[in-house]
Design an enzyme around this catalytic site. Sequence first.
Site, mmCIF file in Angstrom:
data_model
loop_
_atom_site.group_PDB
_atom_site.id
_atom_site.type_symbol
_atom_site.label_atom_id
_atom_site.label_comp_id
_atom_site.label_asym_id
_atom_site.label_seq_id
_atom_site.Cartn_x
_atom_site.Cartn_y
_atom_site.Cartn_z
ATOM 1 N N LYS A 106 8.015 -8.850 5.118
ATOM 2 C CA LYS A 106 6.779 -8.811 5.175
ATOM 3 C C LYS A 106 6.098 -8.573 3.725
ATOM 4 O O LYS A 106 6.476 -7.296 3.345
ATOM 5 C CB LYS A 106 6.466 -9.236 5.754
ATOM 6 C CG LYS A 106 4.377 -8.956 5.746
ATOM 7 C CD LYS A 106 3.580 -8.780 6.940
ATOM 8 C CE LYS A 106 3.325 -7.518 6.841
ATOM 9 N NZ LYS A 106 2.629 -7.294 5.323
ATOM 10 N N GLU A 108 -3.965 12.267 2.506
ATOM 11 C CA GLU A 108 -3.478 11.684 1.502
ATOM 12 C C GLU A 108 -4.599 10.888 1.146
ATOM 13 O O GLU A 108 -4.614 10.105 1.370
ATOM 14 C CB GLU A 108 -2.580 11.393 2.282
ATOM 15 C CG GLU A 108 -1.517 9.800 0.900
ATOM 16 C CD GLU A 108 -0.264 9.436 1.521
ATOM 17 O OE1 GLU A 108 1.167 9.787 0.882
ATOM 18 O OE2 GLU A 108 -0.158 8.479 2.471
#
Length: 485
Positions: free
Chosen positions: A180, A387
């Site tokens: 995917k 992050e």
Amino acid sequence: MELITYDRLFIDGGWRSPASARTIEVHSAATEEHIGTVPEATEADADAAVDAARRAFDDPAGWAAWEPARRAEAIERFAVALEERGAETARRVSLQNGMPISLAHQFEQGFPPLVLRYFSGLMTDNAQEETRPGMLGGRSRVIREPVGVVVAIVPWNVPQAITFLKLAPALASGCTVVLKPAPETVLDALLMCEAAAAAGLPKGVLNVVPGGRELGAHLVSHPRVDKVSFTGSTAAGRSIAETCGRLLRPVTLELGGKSAAIVLDDADLRTNIESFYAATLLNNGQICWLGTRVLAPRSRYAEVVDTVTGLARSLDVGDPLAPGTQMGPLVSARQRDRVESYIAKGLDDGARLTTGGGRPKNLDRGWYVEPTVFADVDNAHTIAQEEIFGPVLSVIPYSSEEEAVALANASDYGLGGSVWTADPDRGEALARRIGSGTIGINAYANDPTAPFGGVKNSGLGRELGPEGLQGYQTLKTIYLDPSTA
């Protein structure tokens, strides 16, 4: 430009009509223009892909039963077909996610064939079973077998290289795969399918279903899947881990990072500035292992801030398809908004902006953010702990090596990192004290022969190296009758 359009999905060795008329519309990161359309797979399409992979794996004479040398021949054809399409693969990735084309040629064009051949060679060069003398008078045969049907879910930042971190060991070991890709980068994934078809991979060995999070969740929990390999955010990784834990399903998770680039007091950053750039700002800051926390000794703090600031200011920001571009746009407007929100948070928390912080004045289209450097950052600040996934560096001062180690380890993550020093032995001694799955001395690179992965919130398991192959194998022991010893 001419639109890149697909109207079918690659499932069970061929192109088949999707179960619905839903599509994914792809846009250029640099111009915001519509550049392509592909079908959006539904759960019905995912089920068909898993069923095809299951049939291919369970076939007694199929891919899993082939000798490694026979699989290697097919994998070599796949590698050649990828090389024939390599330049177009690099171009499509640059168009979609803003990766500078010079980097795309390395990561997205060159790496997939390289890693395919590496893992294929591991399988053909190493015995997959051994007989061990027992302590109770008999013997044991230990056999390494492919784990089964693998679901591989990959992100948009380095889509082809990350795809083959999973696909290469899975195929080499005899697994079948349902891939995917991320919705942002699907045009390169379907070009890879063209290569697989041209190489004559057997039916069902590789199946590709583009879609979003809901489709990924359906695949992760699918009852006919044997293993999941995921690269992406820590939040998504936790959810996948919970599902796989309940199902007792093997899972590999390569997740986020907030790595430290530790500059020691004897470092010559100016001499190593290209390597420092590659370890901190590569791919527009959209790589999980980048050292976005720059730890600098107080005795040289102003100098390091000036050097890092000068590096950011010197970068050629512009069209990712231009050969000299070093910094392209971010993948989407949403990602740019995310990065800009972190820049605003850094300012609110009192960090000092030394360069960047806005959008390039000369670029009126595309999802660009200027290379940005913050000084006077506290390691507890949000921009030093979370992050950002963009071209934003935080320069944090330290007074001793002990403090540098403590600051580097004061993170929820542990994926990458680097140490910069004129004394490699000193650098390695310090690197051994950092809680990270990988770390470099005066450089950073993921070499195919060595395991890559993280600790703490950066994930579970390893990719690359022989350890990466082992993640797609299961062990069977046959106890032999002592009387036949």
